[in-house]
Design a protein around this motif. Sequence first.
Motif, PDB file in Angstrom:
ATOM      1  N   ARG A 286       1.034  -1.152   0.041  1.00 22.63           N
ATOM      2  CA  ARG A 286      -0.306  -0.203   0.058  1.00 22.63           C
ATOM      3  C   ARG A 286       0.564   0.804   0.038  1.00 22.63           C
ATOM      4  O   ARG A 286       1.548   1.134   1.097  1.00 22.63           O
ATOM      5  N   ALA A 287       0.450   2.323  -0.830  1.00 26.26           N
ATOM      6  CA  ALA A 287       1.029   3.480  -1.022  1.00 26.26           C
ATOM      7  C   ALA A 287      -0.010   4.382  -0.278  1.00 26.26           C
ATOM      8  O   ALA A 287      -0.908   4.835  -1.312  1.00 26.26           O
ATOM      9  N   ASP A 288       0.407   5.547  -0.133  1.00 27.77           N
ATOM     10  CA  ASP A 288      -0.024   6.892   0.127  1.00 27.77           C
ATOM     11  C   ASP A 288       0.504   7.873  -0.128  1.00 27.77           C
ATOM     12  O   ASP A 288       1.609   7.882  -0.159  1.00 27.77           O
ATOM     13  N   VAL A 289      -0.031   7.826  -0.298  1.00 25.18           N
ATOM     14  CA  VAL A 289       0.630   9.472  -1.278  1.00 25.18           C
ATOM     15  C   VAL A 289      -0.514  10.862  -1.125  1.00 25.18           C
ATOM     16  O   VAL A 289      -0.979  10.906  -1.258  1.00 25.18           O
ATOM     17  N   ARG A 290       0.358  12.563  -1.380  1.00 28.93           N
ATOM     18  CA  ARG A 290      -0.724  13.385  -0.676  1.00 28.93           C
ATOM     19  C   ARG A 290       0.552  14.640  -1.423  1.00 28.93           C
ATOM     20  O   ARG A 290       1.288  14.630  -1.097  1.00 28.93           O
ATOM     21  N   VAL A 291      -0.305  15.487  -2.301  1.00 38.05           N
ATOM     22  CA  VAL A 291      -0.090  16.589  -2.535  1.00 38.05           C
ATOM     23  C   VAL A 291      -0.188  17.574  -0.945  1.00 38.05           C
ATOM     24  O   VAL A 291      -1.210  17.752  -0.661  1.00 38.05           O
ATOM     25  N   ILE A 292       0.820  17.987  -0.676  1.00 31.53           N
ATOM     26  CA  ILE A 292       0.603  19.129   0.385  1.00 31.53           C
ATOM     27  C   ILE A 292       1.180  20.499  -0.442  1.00 31.53           C
ATOM     28  O   ILE A 292       1.085  20.732  -1.457  1.00 31.53           O
ATOM     29  N   GLY A 293       0.922  21.479   0.463  1.00 24.95           N
ATOM     30  CA  GLY A 293       0.723  22.501   0.371  1.00 24.95           C
ATOM     31  C   GLY A 293       1.972  23.111  -0.448  1.00 24.95           C
ATOM     32  O   GLY A 293       2.025  24.276  -1.420  1.00 24.95           O
ATOM     33  N   SER A 294       2.841  21.947  -0.377  1.00 16.73           N
ATOM     34  CA  SER A 294       4.262  22.664  -0.367  1.00 16.73           C
ATOM     35  C   SER A 294       4.613  22.194  -1.559  1.00 16.73           C
ATOM     36  O   SER A 294       6.182  22.353  -2.177  1.00 16.73           O
ATOM     37  N   SER A 295       4.386  20.960  -1.351  1.00 21.10           N
ATOM     38  CA  SER A 295       4.522  19.783  -2.724  1.00 21.10           C
ATOM     39  C   SER A 295       4.249  18.634  -2.615  1.00 21.10           C
ATOM     40  O   SER A 295       3.190  18.118  -3.218  1.00 21.10           O
ATOM     41  N   HIS A 296       5.261  17.515  -2.498  1.00 17.26           N
ATOM     42  CA  HIS A 296       4.299  15.834  -1.814  1.00 17.26           C
ATOM     43  C   HIS A 296       4.672  15.102  -1.150  1.00 17.26           C
ATOM     44  O   HIS A 296       6.353  15.599  -0.549  1.00 17.26           O
ATOM     45  N   CYS A 297       4.012  14.019  -0.053  1.00 19.98           N
ATOM     46  CA  CYS A 297       5.097  13.326   0.533  1.00 19.98           C
ATOM     47  C   CYS A 297       4.155  11.641   0.275  1.00 19.98           C
ATOM     48  O   CYS A 297       2.929  11.909  -0.450  1.00 19.98           O
ATOM     49  N   LEU A 298       4.552  11.281  -0.299  1.00 19.55           N
ATOM     50  CA  LEU A 298       4.544   9.654  -0.669  1.00 19.55           C
ATOM     51  C   LEU A 298       4.694   8.354   0.484  1.00 19.55           C
ATOM     52  O   LEU A 298       6.350   8.302   0.582  1.00 19.55           O
ATOM     53  N   SER A 299       4.851   7.343   0.482  1.00 17.39           N
ATOM     54  CA  SER A 299       4.610   7.038   2.030  1.00 17.39           C
ATOM     55  C   SER A 299       4.332   5.508   1.606  1.00 17.39           C
ATOM     56  O   SER A 299       3.377   4.881   1.151  1.00 17.39           O
ATOM     57  N   LEU A 300       5.368   4.232   2.220  1.00 19.55           N
ATOM     58  CA  LEU A 300       5.227   2.719   1.941  1.00 19.55           C
ATOM     59  C   LEU A 300       5.344   2.679   3.329  1.00 19.55           C
ATOM     60  O   LEU A 300       6.047   1.874   4.081  1.00 19.55           O
ATOM     61  N   PRO A 301       3.955   2.537   4.347  1.00 16.48           N
ATOM     62  CA  PRO A 301       4.000   2.725   5.852  1.00 16.48           C
ATOM     63  C   PRO A 301       4.546   1.063   6.283  1.00 16.48           C
ATOM     64  O   PRO A 301       5.598   0.989   7.382  1.00 16.48           O
ATOM     65  N   ASP A 302       4.044   0.000   5.349  1.00 13.66           N
ATOM     66  CA  ASP A 302       4.712  -0.697   5.732  1.00 13.66           C
ATOM     67  C   ASP A 302       5.879  -1.529   5.637  1.00 13.66           C
ATOM     68  O   ASP A 302       6.561  -2.392   5.772  1.00 13.66           O
ATOM     69  N   ALA A 303       6.612  -0.092   4.664  1.00 14.37           N
ATOM     70  CA  ALA A 303       8.192  -0.705   4.489  1.00 14.37           C
ATOM     71  C   ALA A 303       8.815   0.382   5.215  1.00 14.37           C
ATOM     72  O   ALA A 303       9.953   0.123   4.685  1.00 14.37           O
ATOM     73  N   GLY A 304       8.793   1.085   5.701  1.00 11.25           N
ATOM     74  CA  GLY A 304       9.491   2.141   6.324  1.00 11.25           C
ATOM     75  C   GLY A 304      10.043   3.096   5.438  1.00 11.25           C
ATOM     76  O   GLY A 304      10.996   3.590   5.661  1.00 11.25           O
ATOM     77  N   PHE A 305       8.767   3.276   4.535  1.00 14.49           N
ATOM     78  CA  PHE A 305       9.733   4.367   3.008  1.00 14.49           C
ATOM     79  C   PHE A 305       8.367   5.565   3.130  1.00 14.49           C
ATOM     80  O   PHE A 305       7.584   5.527   2.924  1.00 14.49           O
ATOM     81  N   HIS A 306       9.105   6.957   3.390  1.00 17.62           N
ATOM     82  CA  HIS A 306       8.366   8.096   3.318  1.00 17.62           C
ATOM     83  C   HIS A 306       9.079   9.042   2.560  1.00 17.62           C
ATOM     84  O   HIS A 306      10.389   9.157   3.004  1.00 17.62           O
ATOM     85  N   GLU A 307       8.535   9.540   1.442  1.00 12.78           N
ATOM     86  CA  GLU A 307       9.564  10.543   0.228  1.00 12.78           C
ATOM     87  C   GLU A 307       8.632  11.820   1.065  1.00 12.78           C
ATOM     88  O   GLU A 307       7.105  11.733   0.946  1.00 12.78           O
ATOM     89  N   LEU A 308       9.530  12.828   1.359  1.00 14.74           N
ATOM     90  CA  LEU A 308       8.293  14.537   1.378  1.00 14.74           C
ATOM     91  C   LEU A 308       9.577  15.306   0.723  1.00 14.74           C
ATOM     92  O   LEU A 308      11.091  15.236   0.357  1.00 14.74           O
ATOM     93  N   CYS A 309       9.263  15.946  -0.189  1.00 12.60           N
ATOM     94  CA  CYS A 309       9.557  17.044  -1.456  1.00 12.60           C
ATOM     95  C   CYS A 309       8.908  18.361  -0.996  1.00 12.60           C
ATOM     96  O   CYS A 309       7.485  17.863  -1.036  1.00 12.60           O
TER      97      CYS A 309
END
Length: 193
Positions: free
Chosen positions: A50-73
């Motif tokens: 499962r991937a959780d993808v968010r467009v945030i007010g200043s860019s994006h955040c993408l998470s693979l919570p079960d794998a311990g990976f989160h990209e924040l831009c």
Amino acid sequence: MSDDLAGESLGGTDDAPDHTLLRLVHLSTAPDLQAMDVKRRAEGRLLDARADVRVIGSSHCLSLPDAGFHELCSCRALPELGVHPPEEAAEPDGGVPTTAAGEQGAVSPRRIPLSPGVERTLTTTTGEVRAATTVEGLGLDAFPADRDFDVRYRFGPDAVTAITLDGDRFETYHTYPEFDLALRSETVLTRLK
């Protein structure tokens, strides 16, 4: 998919008001999503997880919570988003990122100038995932406006954040009309365990 339109700029506030840099960081623990202005959210699959993808007010955040990976831009300084890796360790010209001992289990963020022609690569191991992210600055006309993205948000005329997921990789576009820029990133993921 229809785009939302808001009058908000893609920037944010830094201690010194410099909105010419994008910060890219990979984290092993989830950032505080309550500290972010989430404009659009979607779920998908990456690496068969499962991937959780968010467009945030200043860019994006993408998470693979079960794998311990989160990209924040983010165009904003990361401490404003509740993330405290040592930004001073990351140089704009890109050296090899160093592992931070900070609370977020992060790798020092890469600072990317918002300008056409820029290209940066960040390779990290975070949680159970090795990620190789390449960012390139293209002209604004390179943005594929007619393409169907998994998540997309329009901040204003020609100012869009769009993300698509595909198996073991994801691609993002962040457009900045004030710089005649379509900043494209592609992250290729490999599960380590």
